[in-house]
Design a protein around this motif. Structure first.
Motif, PDB file in Angstrom:
ATOM      1  N   ASP A   1      42.710  31.705 104.347  1.00  0.00           N
ATOM      2  CA  ASP A   1      41.627  32.517 103.797  1.00  0.00           C
ATOM      3  C   ASP A   1      41.487  32.400 102.281  1.00  0.00           C
ATOM      4  OD1 ASP A   1      40.211  33.452 105.903  1.00  0.00           O
ATOM      5  OD2 ASP A   1      41.073  35.464 105.944  1.00  0.00           O
ATOM      6  N   ASP A   2      42.568  32.002 101.565  1.00  0.00           N
ATOM      7  CA  ASP A   2      42.405  31.885 100.104  1.00  0.00           C
ATOM      8  C   ASP A   2      41.352  30.826  99.759  1.00  0.00           C
ATOM      9  OD1 ASP A   2      44.005  29.786 100.904  1.00  0.00           O
ATOM     10  OD2 ASP A   2      45.418  29.952  99.243  1.00  0.00           O
ATOM     11  N   ILE A   3      41.200  29.827 100.632  1.00  0.00           N
ATOM     12  CA  ILE A   3      40.155  28.806 100.408  1.00  0.00           C
ATOM     13  C   ILE A   3      38.785  29.378 100.766  1.00  0.00           C
ATOM     14  CG2 ILE A   3      39.319  26.526 101.135  1.00  0.00           C
ATOM     15  CD1 ILE A   3      42.151  25.612 101.509  1.00  0.00           C
ATOM     16  N   ARG A   4      38.751  30.205 101.808  1.00  0.00           N
ATOM     17  CA  ARG A   4      37.461  30.773 102.241  1.00  0.00           C
ATOM     18  C   ARG A   4      36.949  31.835 101.276  1.00  0.00           C
ATOM     19  NH1 ARG A   4      39.890  31.065 107.529  1.00  0.00           N
ATOM     20  NH2 ARG A   4      39.421  29.128 108.623  1.00  0.00           N
ATOM     21  N   LEU A   5      37.859  32.434 100.533  1.00  0.00           N
ATOM     22  CA  LEU A   5      37.420  33.530  99.652  1.00  0.00           C
ATOM     23  C   LEU A   5      36.440  33.065  98.589  1.00  0.00           C
ATOM     24  CD1 LEU A   5      40.660  35.680  99.173  1.00  0.00           C
ATOM     25  CD2 LEU A   5      38.705  36.123 100.637  1.00  0.00           C
ATOM     26  N   TRP A   6      36.477  31.801  98.261  1.00  0.00           N
ATOM     27  CA  TRP A   6      35.457  31.310  97.316  1.00  0.00           C
ATOM     28  C   TRP A   6      34.392  30.464  98.027  1.00  0.00           C
ATOM     29  CZ3 TRP A   6      35.572  25.952  96.562  1.00  0.00           C
ATOM     30  CH2 TRP A   6      36.774  25.300  96.836  1.00  0.00           C
ATOM     31  N   GLY A   7      34.377  30.550  99.351  1.00  0.00           N
ATOM     32  CA  GLY A   7      33.276  29.957 100.116  1.00  0.00           C
ATOM     33  C   GLY A   7      33.202  28.440 100.057  1.00  0.00           C
ATOM     34  N   TYR A   8      34.382  27.794 100.104  1.00  0.00           N
ATOM     35  CA  TYR A   8      34.453  26.347  99.859  1.00  0.00           C
ATOM     36  C   TYR A   8      33.400  25.521 100.596  1.00  0.00           C
ATOM     37  CZ  TYR A   8      36.560  25.286 104.428  1.00  0.00           C
ATOM     38  OH  TYR A   8      36.768  25.097 105.763  1.00  0.00           O
TER      39      TYR A   8
ATOM     40  N   HIS B   1      30.990  20.625  89.079  1.00  0.00           N
ATOM     41  CA  HIS B   1      30.792  21.280  87.783  1.00  0.00           C
ATOM     42  C   HIS B   1      31.737  22.444  87.543  1.00  0.00           C
ATOM     43  CE1 HIS B   1      26.434  19.654  87.793  1.00  0.00           C
ATOM     44  NE2 HIS B   1      27.295  18.794  87.277  1.00  0.00           N
ATOM     45  N   THR B   2      32.105  23.130  88.618  1.00  0.00           N
ATOM     46  CA  THR B   2      32.896  24.351  88.423  1.00  0.00           C
ATOM     47  C   THR B   2      34.398  24.095  88.466  1.00  0.00           C
ATOM     48  OG1 THR B   2      32.785  24.744  90.795  1.00  0.00           O
ATOM     49  CG2 THR B   2      31.149  25.887  89.439  1.00  0.00           C
ATOM     50  N   GLY B   3      34.783  22.895  88.824  1.00  0.00           N
ATOM     51  CA  GLY B   3      36.219  22.630  88.968  1.00  0.00           C
ATOM     52  C   GLY B   3      36.734  23.058  90.341  1.00  0.00           C
TER      53      GLY B   3
ATOM     54  N   LEU C   1      31.646  33.299  94.177  1.00  0.00           N
ATOM     55  CA  LEU C   1      31.748  32.528  92.937  1.00  0.00           C
ATOM     56  C   LEU C   1      32.603  33.276  91.907  1.00  0.00           C
ATOM     57  CD1 LEU C   1      28.166  30.966  92.697  1.00  0.00           C
ATOM     58  CD2 LEU C   1      30.286  29.887  93.476  1.00  0.00           C
ATOM     59  N   GLY C   2      32.643  34.584  92.010  1.00  0.00           N
ATOM     60  CA  GLY C   2      33.569  35.374  91.182  1.00  0.00           C
ATOM     61  C   GLY C   2      35.013  35.045  91.542  1.00  0.00           C
ATOM     62  N   ASN C   3      35.288  34.921  92.827  1.00  0.00           N
ATOM     63  CA  ASN C   3      36.638  34.540  93.279  1.00  0.00           C
ATOM     64  C   ASN C   3      36.994  33.125  92.818  1.00  0.00           C
ATOM     65  OD1 ASN C   3      36.993  36.977  94.559  1.00  0.00           O
ATOM     66  ND2 ASN C   3      36.358  36.224  96.573  1.00  0.00           N
ATOM     67  N   LEU C   4      35.990  32.257  92.808  1.00  0.00           N
ATOM     68  CA  LEU C   4      36.225  30.886  92.351  1.00  0.00           C
ATOM     69  C   LEU C   4      36.605  30.880  90.869  1.00  0.00           C
ATOM     70  CD1 LEU C   4      36.200  27.825  92.757  1.00  0.00           C
ATOM     71  CD2 LEU C   4      33.733  27.844  92.368  1.00  0.00           C
TER      72      LEU C   4
END
Lengths: 153, 296
Positions: free
Chosen positions: A111-118, A128-130, B157-160
């Motif tokens: 879920d740590d990968i899903r939390l930023w909606g990969y 662009h965002t890294g 995107l905040g989490n990213l």
């Protein structure tokens, strides 16, 4: 997480997005939130999506009902990134599976990968965002160079 | 179950045009011929359509004459390829389906949905919607899905940013990103409508005898694996949001009207104790049983 809370959480969220929308945007104060949830908290009556997408049910499904997608995975069919299009796999997907077909989902991704909606973002945003580096780091931490497709059978 | 197999019905308002009763000398938009006004309305996305119809009595009249057609056009614009998912959500969200679901009906529903996904041109069926169906779908999309997409984007995107440790400008969503987010939310909602707790029931809920592998085969397996991960992302988001809500309403000695889910006996989870709001007594909230017990 405590068992009771998990069961109640799964049941409540399975009431759907209207309730989520209400609690996110319509609550006037704490008492309003409590009274809203009072009528909605419910224990789950079946398996959660986490459970359904865990390794065991997937192994059983593969064994009992093999699909064309399983075959494409076994053959490691080519599945490279061909640009951002709704019908095509996004860059994040082709990166973690190194350009070949995978029919894995659920338990293989934490879920740590899903939390930023990969999986949601275009290649340009990942670059662009890294986010690409974040994905690489998190996937490596989970699998340490191992390909989880080799684990089954 | 028939999902979308209704006959094509020609819009009754195809030839109905409103003649402005008042000629507005300084309002060239309102003085356009009715055909052009109708075309104009049908070209607008929902926000523009709403704004123009609210701003102009002439366009409002035109809209009323042609509402079904215009809302269906509007749905085609805002949903595009997600129209079938949205319609399946609408149908499975109806009370008559929700409260009387059985394993057979759920399976038949998914088969019909899958059938239509693979055979129909993406949104031609929208023309066959009734006015009520169109209104309901537009409302759900604009009032629930759109704000959640915005919230999701901001949250994810905040989490990213927390991961990259670099605060940066995040540009607007691309068409592909919007499609992934939209279908993820609709399909998660579809999962809830099919297998989740019914939003129409407060007490007793149905229990289905599906095995996990059955749900993988009949539902999850109809999507490409990266599309399943989209649903999993929507699910992770929902879980996080409700986790925060559960924290907010968790019982504490200083907060009135809060929930004490963690202390309830693991084997008696049908009983959830609520500390009633504004009263000294503690109410017992009982799910799935009709029995009430007192609690001190």
């Amino acid at each position: 997480m405590i068992v009771n809370r998990r069961i109640l959480l799964e049941g409540t969220l399975s009431r759907g997005l209207q309730l989520l929308h209400n609690v996110l945007f319509k609550m006037k104060n704490h008492a309003h939130l409590v009274s809203t949830m009072q009528g909605q908290i419910s224990q789950s009556r079946g398996a959660s999506l986490t459970q359904i997408m865990s390794d065991e049910p997937q192994s059983i499904r593969r064994e009992q009902y093999p699909s064309d997608r399983d075959w494409k995975e076994t053959q490691r069919e080519s599945c490279p990134f061909h640009g951002d299009h709704k019908e095509l796999p996004p860059l994040a997907w082709t990166l973690i599976w190194r350009g070949t077909y995978s029919n894995q989902f659920g338990w293989v991704v934490e879920d740590d990968i899903r939390l930023w909606g990969y999986i949601m973002w275009d290649a340009a945003r990942l670059e662009h965002t890294g986010a690409k580096e974040v994905l690489d780091r998190q996937w490596e931490a989970r699998w340490k160079g191992y390909d989880p497709r080799n684990m089954l059978f | 179950m028939e999902l979308m197999g209704k006959p094509y019905r020609k819009s009754a308002a195809t030839t109905a045009y409103v003649v402005p009763t008042l000629i507005h000398v300084n309002a060239p938009l309102e003085n356009l011929p009715a055909e052009i006004r109708r075309y104009l309305l049908s070209m607008l996305e929902y926000g523009g359509l709403r704004a123009l119809v609210h701003a102009s009595p002439v366009y409002h009249q035109q809209y009323l004459l042609d509402r079904q057609h215009l809302l269906c056009e509007c749905l085609a614009t805002i949903l595009g390829g997600d129209a079938i998912d949205a319609y399946a959500v609408y149908r499975s969200g109806l009370i008559e389906f929700s409260i009387s679901r059985t394993e057979e009906e759920i399976t038949r529903f998914i088969e019909a949905y899958q059938d239509h996904r693979s055979t129909l041109p993406q949104y031609s069926f929208l023309k066959t919607l009734t006015l009520d169906e169109a209104i309901s779908m537009v409302t759900f999309h604009c009032a629930v899905i759109k704000p959640l997409i915005q919230h999701y984007t901001y949250w994810a995107l905040g989490n990213l940013t927390k991961e990259t440790k670099v605060i940066q400008y995040n540009g607007p969503l691309s068409g592909a990103e919007e499609t992934r987010l939209t279908r993820a939310l609709y399909r998660f909602q579809l999962y809830c409508n099919l297998f989740g707790v019914s939003k129409y029931r407060v007490g007793c809920q149905q229990i289905f005898e599906f095995e996990d592998a059955d749900i993988l085969r009949i539902f999850i397996g109809i999507y490409e694996p990266w599309e399943v991960e989209e649903i999993a992302c929507a699910y992770a988001f929902t879980k996080e949001m409700f986790n925060q809500v559960f924290d907010d309403i968790r019982w504490s000695p200083t907060l009135q009207g809060t929930f004490d889910y963690d202390s309830a006996c693991q084997f008696c989870i049908t009983s959830l104790f609520l500390f009633s709001i504004g009263h000294a007594s503690i109410a017992l909230y009982c799910q799935g049983t009709a029995s009430n017990r007192s609690h001190e």
